[in-house]
Design a protein around this motif. Structure first.
Motif, PDB file in Angstrom:
ATOM      1  N   PHE A 175     -48.130 -10.265  18.322  1.00 49.89           N
ATOM      2  CA  PHE A 175     -48.392 -11.237  17.263  1.00 49.89           C
ATOM      3  C   PHE A 175     -49.849 -11.160  16.833  1.00 49.89           C
ATOM      4  N   TYR A 176     -50.758 -11.165  17.800  1.00 44.73           N
ATOM      5  CA  TYR A 176     -52.189 -11.113  17.479  1.00 44.73           C
ATOM      6  C   TYR A 176     -52.595  -9.748  16.924  1.00 44.73           C
ATOM      7  N   ALA A 177     -51.860  -8.706  17.308  1.00 45.00           N
ATOM      8  CA  ALA A 177     -52.150  -7.360  16.796  1.00 45.00           C
ATOM      9  C   ALA A 177     -51.595  -7.143  15.392  1.00 45.00           C
ATOM     10  N   SER A 178     -50.670  -7.996  14.964  1.00 40.63           N
ATOM     11  CA  SER A 178     -49.966  -7.774  13.701  1.00 40.63           C
ATOM     12  C   SER A 178     -50.271  -8.790  12.618  1.00 40.63           C
ATOM     13  N   ILE A 179     -50.599 -10.035  12.999  1.00 39.16           N
ATOM     14  CA  ILE A 179     -50.665 -11.144  12.045  1.00 39.16           C
ATOM     15  C   ILE A 179     -52.057 -11.758  12.014  1.00 39.16           C
ATOM     16  N   LEU A 180     -52.552 -11.976  10.813  1.00 35.92           N
ATOM     17  CA  LEU A 180     -53.764 -12.780  10.628  1.00 35.92           C
ATOM     18  C   LEU A 180     -53.336 -14.207  10.309  1.00 35.92           C
ATOM     19  N   PHE A 181     -53.675 -15.115  11.203  1.00 38.49           N
ATOM     20  CA  PHE A 181     -53.356 -16.528  11.059  1.00 38.49           C
ATOM     21  C   PHE A 181     -54.665 -17.315  11.046  1.00 38.49           C
ATOM     22  N   GLU A 182     -54.598 -18.597  10.750  1.00 41.41           N
ATOM     23  CA  GLU A 182     -55.804 -19.410  10.615  1.00 41.41           C
ATOM     24  C   GLU A 182     -56.662 -19.343  11.878  1.00 41.41           C
ATOM     25  N   LYS A 183     -57.914 -18.879  11.709  1.00 45.76           N
ATOM     26  CA  LYS A 183     -58.929 -18.716  12.766  1.00 45.76           C
ATOM     27  C   LYS A 183     -58.673 -17.520  13.679  1.00 45.76           C
ATOM     28  N   ALA A 184     -57.784 -16.610  13.288  1.00 47.38           N
ATOM     29  CA  ALA A 184     -57.559 -15.410  14.099  1.00 47.38           C
ATOM     30  C   ALA A 184     -58.839 -14.590  14.167  1.00 47.38           C
ATOM     31  N   PRO A 185     -59.277 -14.196  15.372  1.00 51.44           N
ATOM     32  CA  PRO A 185     -60.505 -13.410  15.506  1.00 51.44           C
ATOM     33  C   PRO A 185     -60.235 -11.928  15.284  1.00 51.44           C
ATOM     34  N   TRP A 186     -61.238 -11.216  14.738  1.00 46.10           N
ATOM     35  CA  TRP A 186     -61.082  -9.766  14.541  1.00 46.10           C
ATOM     36  C   TRP A 186     -62.457  -9.147  14.334  1.00 46.10           C
ATOM     37  N   ASN A 187     -63.171  -8.960  15.421  1.00 42.85           N
ATOM     38  CA  ASN A 187     -64.512  -8.406  15.342  1.00 42.85           C
ATOM     39  C   ASN A 187     -64.531  -6.944  14.940  1.00 42.85           C
ATOM     40  N   ALA A 188     -63.433  -6.234  15.140  1.00 35.59           N
ATOM     41  CA  ALA A 188     -63.396  -4.815  14.760  1.00 35.59           C
ATOM     42  C   ALA A 188     -63.491  -4.647  13.248  1.00 35.59           C
ATOM     43  N   ILE A 189     -63.025  -5.615  12.490  1.00 34.61           N
ATOM     44  CA  ILE A 189     -63.086  -5.518  11.034  1.00 34.61           C
ATOM     45  C   ILE A 189     -64.432  -5.995  10.515  1.00 34.61           C
ATOM     46  N   GLU A 190     -65.004  -6.970  11.199  1.00 29.48           N
ATOM     47  CA  GLU A 190     -66.289  -7.526  10.769  1.00 29.48           C
ATOM     48  C   GLU A 190     -66.802  -8.440  11.877  1.00 29.48           C
ATOM     49  N   GLU A 191     -68.080  -8.364  12.187  1.00 31.52           N
ATOM     50  CA  GLU A 191     -68.632  -9.167  13.279  1.00 31.52           C
ATOM     51  C   GLU A 191     -68.412 -10.651  13.025  1.00 31.52           C
ATOM     52  N   ASP A 192     -67.881 -11.322  14.053  1.00 33.32           N
ATOM     53  CA  ASP A 192     -67.610 -12.769  14.013  1.00 33.32           C
ATOM     54  C   ASP A 192     -66.569 -13.163  12.968  1.00 33.32           C
ATOM     55  N   TYR A 193     -65.755 -12.215  12.560  1.00 38.08           N
ATOM     56  CA  TYR A 193     -64.742 -12.534  11.551  1.00 38.08           C
ATOM     57  C   TYR A 193     -63.649 -13.401  12.148  1.00 38.08           C
ATOM     58  N   SER A 194     -63.207 -14.401  11.387  1.00 37.05           N
ATOM     59  CA  SER A 194     -61.979 -15.120  11.689  1.00 37.05           C
ATOM     60  C   SER A 194     -61.283 -15.392  10.367  1.00 37.05           C
ATOM     61  N   PHE A 195     -59.984 -15.328  10.388  1.00 34.47           N
ATOM     62  CA  PHE A 195     -59.200 -15.435   9.162  1.00 34.47           C
ATOM     63  C   PHE A 195     -59.118 -16.879   8.690  1.00 34.47           C
ATOM     64  N   SER A 196     -59.227 -17.054   7.395  1.00 33.47           N
ATOM     65  CA  SER A 196     -59.039 -18.378   6.791  1.00 33.47           C
ATOM     66  C   SER A 196     -58.250 -18.203   5.503  1.00 33.47           C
ATOM     67  N   TRP A 197     -57.132 -18.889   5.430  1.00 32.13           N
ATOM     68  CA  TRP A 197     -56.276 -18.766   4.253  1.00 32.13           C
ATOM     69  C   TRP A 197     -56.874 -19.526   3.081  1.00 32.13           C
ATOM     70  N   VAL A 198     -56.922 -18.886   1.930  1.00 29.07           N
ATOM     71  CA  VAL A 198     -57.351 -19.528   0.695  1.00 29.07           C
ATOM     72  C   VAL A 198     -56.104 -19.734  -0.152  1.00 29.07           C
ATOM     73  N   LYS A 199     -55.589 -20.942  -0.173  1.00 30.24           N
ATOM     74  CA  LYS A 199     -54.357 -21.209  -0.903  1.00 30.24           C
ATOM     75  C   LYS A 199     -54.594 -21.082  -2.398  1.00 30.24           C
ATOM     76  N   GLY A 200     -53.780 -20.268  -3.044  1.00 26.40           N
ATOM     77  CA  GLY A 200     -53.915 -20.078  -4.477  1.00 26.40           C
ATOM     78  C   GLY A 200     -55.049 -19.166  -4.882  1.00 26.40           C
TER      79      GLY A 200
END
Length: 555
Positions: free
Chosen positions: A369-394
């Protein structure tokens, strides 16, 4: 691309030789074509012609859109694929979902001419086996969508081109016979160098495709036997043994209640093994049976753009559904989770700034799940330092569901601001294990071999093994296998075929809502969608293709 990788984009001359030659002004050969008198003069001509066939191999990034026609994903842009139209149930005969015989024509032309080429006979026989595989592969994929098909095994003149559709059973037999035959000629691997590049079809690819075709057509015993042959050929599930510095910076202790360091290691290495399987740095690993080759700086692959959200320069073309998110089991127990009601999730989402209850839904889940899905506040430092996903509705180029995919995205190429050129895996060993498990269970019910095949995939991902005492009947284990197949093979082009052959599509294709309980897409299922229509434009040219598939008939 290194010299040991198949050059999948053939030279212009290789493509042009497959265009029928016509006399023009002063009877000179057109400058962009080659006459038969100037081709087939040596091994290099046969090599170029075969590579021109490879250039049209089914597979590649388009597989992600096939999930957009299922309960796995939402494809929001109808101009990018037919998935949006299919998921709405609005399919008509104006749509073409893969009715194309160009590659088959190329194979037939190759097989009819390659014997005149002066070259090593053993190599020539192997080249012919490769071409026959590619023709069988194309037919196998068309069978899934269209059923009855014209079975064309020679180049046709204009007078011969008005052909009827052969019964599906006849085409299926042809495909399986071809795969059986070429498996006896194709090598298990290639040593490297010209004519022996990695990426060419192998014996394992022929047997694995044979297993897939048997499975898709409910031929359980034959599917299990073919899969078992592949299982004895030395393929392995890809694994990593350590995390890199960027990966280690992801704080998964905020999402998983680790009992101890050993459990945390199992989780993290399971996550990394699964996600890195699809990265360019690991292409051609021992799990790969067949892949679509991409040439760096020449042959771009755009999944980084199609899957990521606007904040990372993506388009959110294909995004996960809540139904898929709900399919990922508990890392702690190995069992399913109880999904939230849409209105409860929405209320928690609105209150997330002051009440952390919203985030509980994403805790202690399958590492995939964590390897496949970006969900609210999902961490992913490999893409960008200190990155966490945040959905922008619309938001522009943002997900409509509240989630984005990260599976198949290569953060290395993203960080270098270059196109993703990772080879796209078409068949891999995990699929073979799942094929074996499903087919063997349908033949004789649960046994140790079935459990072992599923458990190999789960333990690679860091998950607990199947509870053999609980899943102790054919029916119970069938549901476990289907769930495993869904989460393991997401975005790889299997789900649309699966929900049709299982006949679960009518319930699977439910209306979509986002995490704020907003309507995403009103979906409907029509039983005519078990097959796609023969395009009306082709029927207009060739009335012998009538009748069309059920539900698409015209007067």
């Amino acid at each position: 691309m290194n010299k040991h990788t198949l050059p999948i984009i053939a030279a212009l001359t290789a493509s042009s030789l497959l265009i029928s030659c016509n006399k023009d002004f002063l009877e000179r050969p057109p400058l962009n074509q080659l006459s038969e008198g100037t081709f087939w003069t040596g091994e290099k001509d046969a090599y170029a012609a075969l590579n021109a066939i490879y250039s049209q191999i089914d597979g590649g990034e388009g597989s992600i859109y096939q999930d957009g026609a299922t309960d796995n994903a939402h494809a929001q842009y109808p101009w990018e694929s037919n998935a949006t139209t299919i998921s709405l149930g609005d399919v008509t005969t104006t749509m073409n979902e893969g009715w194309n015989f160009e590659q088959i024509r190329r194979v037939n032309y190759f097989l009819e001419n390659v014997d005149k080429t002066p070259m090593d006979n053993a190599l020539k026989d192997r080249f012919k086996a490769e071409a026959r595989f590619l023709r069988a592969f194309r037919y196998a994929n068309m069978l899934r969508n269209f059923g009855d098909l014209p079975l064309i095994t020679k180049t046709l003149t204009v007078e011969e081109s008005l052909v009827s559709r052969n019964p599906k059973a006849d085409v299926l037999k042809f495909v399986l016979d071809e795969l059986t035959a070429v498996a006896g000629t194709l090598p298990p691997s290639y040593s490297g160098g010209k004519n022996n590049e990695r990426g060419r079809v192998t014996k394992g690819a022929a047997l694995a495709l044979k297993a897939r075709v048997h499975l898709y057509n409910g031929q359980w015993q034959q599917a299990a036997e073919a899969a078992q042959q592949v299982m004895g050929m030395g393929y392995e599930l890809f694994r990593v043994t350590a995390e890199g510095e960027k990966d280690a910076a992801d704080n998964y202790a905020a999402w998983v209640d680790f009992a101890d360091a050993a459990e945390q290691k199992r989780f993290r290495l399971g996550l990394r093994s699964y996600e890195k399987l699809f990265w360019q740095e690991n292409e051609g690993n021992k799990e790969v049976i067949l892949d679509r080759q991409y040439i760096p700086e020449t042959d771009a692959k755009y999944v980084n753009t199609y899957l990521l959200a606007d904040d990372l320069g993506g388009w959110s073309s294909v995004t996960p559904t809540q139904s898929l998110v709900d399919a990922y089991q508990s890392f702690k127990t190995g069992e399913g989770i109880t999904p939230l009601a849409n209105d409860v999730r929405a209320a928690r989402y609105k209150a997330r700034a002051t009440d952390p209850a919203f985030y509980a839904e994403y805790k202690n889940r399958d590492p995939r799940f964590y390897a496949s899905i970006l969900f609210e506040k999902a961490p992913w430092n490999a893409i960008e330092e200190d990155y966490s996903f945040s959905w922008v509705k619309g938001g522009n180029n943002c997900s409509k569901t509240g989630y984005n995919y990260r599976k198949m995205v290569d953060p290395v190429s993203w960080g270098q601001q270059v196109d993703n050129h990772a080879n796209h895996i078409i068949i891999r060993y995990a699929e073979v294990l799942l094929t074996f498990a499903e087919a063997k269970n349908e033949v004789s019910g649960p046994d140790a071999a079935v459990y072992d095949a599923i458990d190999a995939i789960r333990t690679r991902a860091g998950m607990p093994v199947i509870d053999r005492a609980k899943y102790n009947t054919k029916d119970l284990l069938r549901e476990a296998i289907r769930r495993e197949r869904r989460v393991e093979l997401v975005l790889e082009g299997h789900r649309f075929a699966d929900i049709r052959r299982w006949q679960t599509a009518p319930t699977a294709m439910a209306t979509l809502y986002d995490i704020d309980n907003g309507l995403v897409q009103t979906r409907k299922w029509d039983n005519k969608l078990y097959l796609m229509p023969v395009p009306q434009s082709d029927i207009d040219k060739n009335p012998k293709l009538k009748p069309n598939n059920p539900g698409y008939e015209t007067p």
